[in-house]
Design a protein around this motif. Structure first.
Motif, PDB file in Angstrom:
ATOM      1  N   GLY A   1       0.820  -1.213   0.000  1.00 11.59           N
ATOM      2  CA  GLY A   1       0.000   0.000   0.000  1.00 11.59           C
ATOM      3  C   GLY A   1       0.848   1.255   0.000  1.00 11.59           C
ATOM      4  N   GLY A   2       1.944   1.245   0.738  1.00 15.10           N
ATOM      5  CA  GLY A   2       2.843   2.384   0.765  1.00 15.10           C
ATOM      6  C   GLY A   2       3.486   2.640  -0.583  1.00 15.10           C
ATOM      7  N   ILE A   3       3.869   1.581  -1.258  1.00  9.31           N
ATOM      8  CA  ILE A   3       4.468   1.727  -2.580  1.00  9.31           C
ATOM      9  C   ILE A   3       3.441   2.276  -3.572  1.00  9.31           C
TER      10      ILE A   3
ATOM     11  N   ILE B   1       5.207   6.762   5.264  1.00  9.40           N
ATOM     12  CA  ILE B   1       4.862   6.209   6.577  1.00  9.40           C
ATOM     13  C   ILE B   1       4.428   4.752   6.454  1.00  9.40           C
ATOM     14  N   ALA B   2       3.559   4.453   5.490  1.00 10.17           N
ATOM     15  CA  ALA B   2       3.083   3.077   5.323  1.00 10.17           C
ATOM     16  C   ALA B   2       4.215   2.144   4.913  1.00 10.17           C
ATOM     17  N   THR B   3       5.095   2.601   4.044  1.00  8.52           N
ATOM     18  CA  THR B   3       6.226   1.773   3.619  1.00  8.52           C
ATOM     19  C   THR B   3       7.165   1.484   4.784  1.00  8.52           C
ATOM     20  N   LEU B   4       7.477   2.508   5.557  1.00  7.48           N
ATOM     21  CA  LEU B   4       8.345   2.294   6.723  1.00  7.48           C
ATOM     22  C   LEU B   4       7.704   1.363   7.749  1.00  7.48           C
ATOM     23  N   ALA B   5       6.398   1.519   7.964  1.00  7.13           N
ATOM     24  CA  ALA B   5       5.703   0.636   8.904  1.00  7.13           C
ATOM     25  C   ALA B   5       5.729  -0.809   8.402  1.00  7.13           C
TER      26      ALA B   5
END
Length: 68
Positions: free
Chosen positions: A12-14, A52-56
């Motif tokens: 989702g982050g990507i 933020i989503a990618t790091l999480a």
């Protein structure tokens, strides 16, 4: 966090980063840059949410692989 949730956050982050990049290079963002000097709020929010989503997701995958 389970691996499935972490993987979903990563993907989702990507996707958010991709759409943020598309919004950053759009005509409306160019117009906003002419008048305000910064890109549109939509582009900024998509990029920030993507980071933020990618790091999480990466953190969750890294931590779920550790043995307790």
């Amino acid at each position: 966090m389970t691996k499935a949730i972490s993987f979903a956050l990563l993907v989702g982050g990507i996707v958010l980063l991709y759409f943020g990049g598309q919004a950053f290079n759009s005509v409306s963002s160019d117009v906003a840059r002419v008048f305000t000097g910064s890109p549109s709020n939509k582009a900024i929010m998509l990029i920030v949410a993507g980071v933020i989503a990618t790091l999480a997701g990466v953190t969750g995958i890294a931590l779920s692989g550790r043995k307790r």
